[in-house]
Design a protein around this motif. Structure first.
Motif, PDB file in Angstrom:
ATOM      1  N   SER A  82      37.758  46.630   1.096  1.00  8.66           N
ATOM      2  CA  SER A  82      38.443  47.908   1.253  1.00  8.66           C
ATOM      3  C   SER A  82      39.777  47.691   1.943  1.00  8.66           C
ATOM      4  N   ASN A  85      39.756  53.601   3.942  1.00  8.86           N
ATOM      5  CA  ASN A  85      38.525  54.020   4.612  1.00  8.86           C
ATOM      6  C   ASN A  85      37.477  54.466   3.591  1.00  8.86           C
ATOM      7  N   TYR A  86      37.445  53.795   2.449  1.00  9.40           N
ATOM      8  CA  TYR A  86      36.468  54.113   1.422  1.00  9.40           C
ATOM      9  C   TYR A  86      36.137  52.857   0.618  1.00  9.40           C
ATOM     10  N   TYR A  88      33.629  51.820  -3.197  1.00 10.76           N
ATOM     11  CA  TYR A  88      32.822  52.338  -4.299  1.00 10.76           C
ATOM     12  C   TYR A  88      31.416  51.775  -4.224  1.00 10.76           C
ATOM     13  N   TYR A 127      28.548  58.944   6.291  1.00  8.17           N
ATOM     14  CA  TYR A 127      29.411  58.872   5.119  1.00  8.17           C
ATOM     15  C   TYR A 127      29.386  60.164   4.313  1.00  8.17           C
ATOM     16  N   THR A 130      31.361  61.218  -2.778  1.00  9.42           N
ATOM     17  CA  THR A 130      32.092  62.064  -3.714  1.00  9.42           C
ATOM     18  C   THR A 130      31.986  61.434  -5.095  1.00  9.42           C
ATOM     19  N   ASP A 132      33.226  60.119  -8.461  1.00 10.24           N
ATOM     20  CA  ASP A 132      34.477  59.563  -8.961  1.00 10.24           C
ATOM     21  C   ASP A 132      34.564  59.643 -10.473  1.00 10.24           C
TER      22      ASP A 132
END
Length: 142
Positions: A82, A85-86, A88, A127, A130, A132
């Motif tokens: 990363s 701050n994310y 997958y 966490y 979301t 994608d």
């Protein structure tokens, strides 16, 4: 896409994919070496398709490396790169990490530093998930 519209960023780019794979392999190798120094090479197993060492290579396990601690307890490690701050996570990785009896850790490699997020997915306050993208299946009727 119309002229002047911004790209969503989700378009496939072979050059970017190759760079991501190179970074991912380097990150996994770095984490593998770190875990070997902590738990002994004989107790650490790198199983992802990037592994140069394992005959049991698999990207379907939901983790990249596993190791046994001094109490012979098994730990599963998913390596993530990363620059922000994310990161997958695949549905399989999420499912593996949420299993109640798994010691499932995220090894986050950011700016060449390794941070081990122990049992990170067990506490949903750590966490935010979301969506994608979506898998879309269809049947064209003529």
């Amino acid at each position: 896409r119309r002229k002047g519209e911004k790209s969503s960023g989700n378009n496939f780019n072979p050059g970017k994919e190759k760079i991501k794979k190179i970074k991912a392999k380097k990150a996994e190798k770095r984490v593998y070496k770190y875990l070997c120094s902590e738990y002994g090479e004989e107790n650490v197993f790198w199983i992802s398709s990037f592994s140069e060492l394992s005959i049991e290579q698999s990207d379907d396990a939901g983790y990249d490396i596993y190791y046994f601690d001094s109490n012979k307890e098994k730990h599963l490690v998913e390596v993530k790169c990363s620059s922000g701050n994310y990161f997958y996570l695949s549905p399989n990785e999420l499912a593996e990490g949420e299993k109640p009896n798994n010691n499932y850790h995220i090894a986050l490699v950011k700016n060449n530093e390794i941070t081990i997020l122990e049992n990170f997915l067990k506490d949903k306050s750590n966490y935010l998930l979301t969506t994608d993208s979506y898998y879309v299946s269809f049947d064209i009727k003529k």
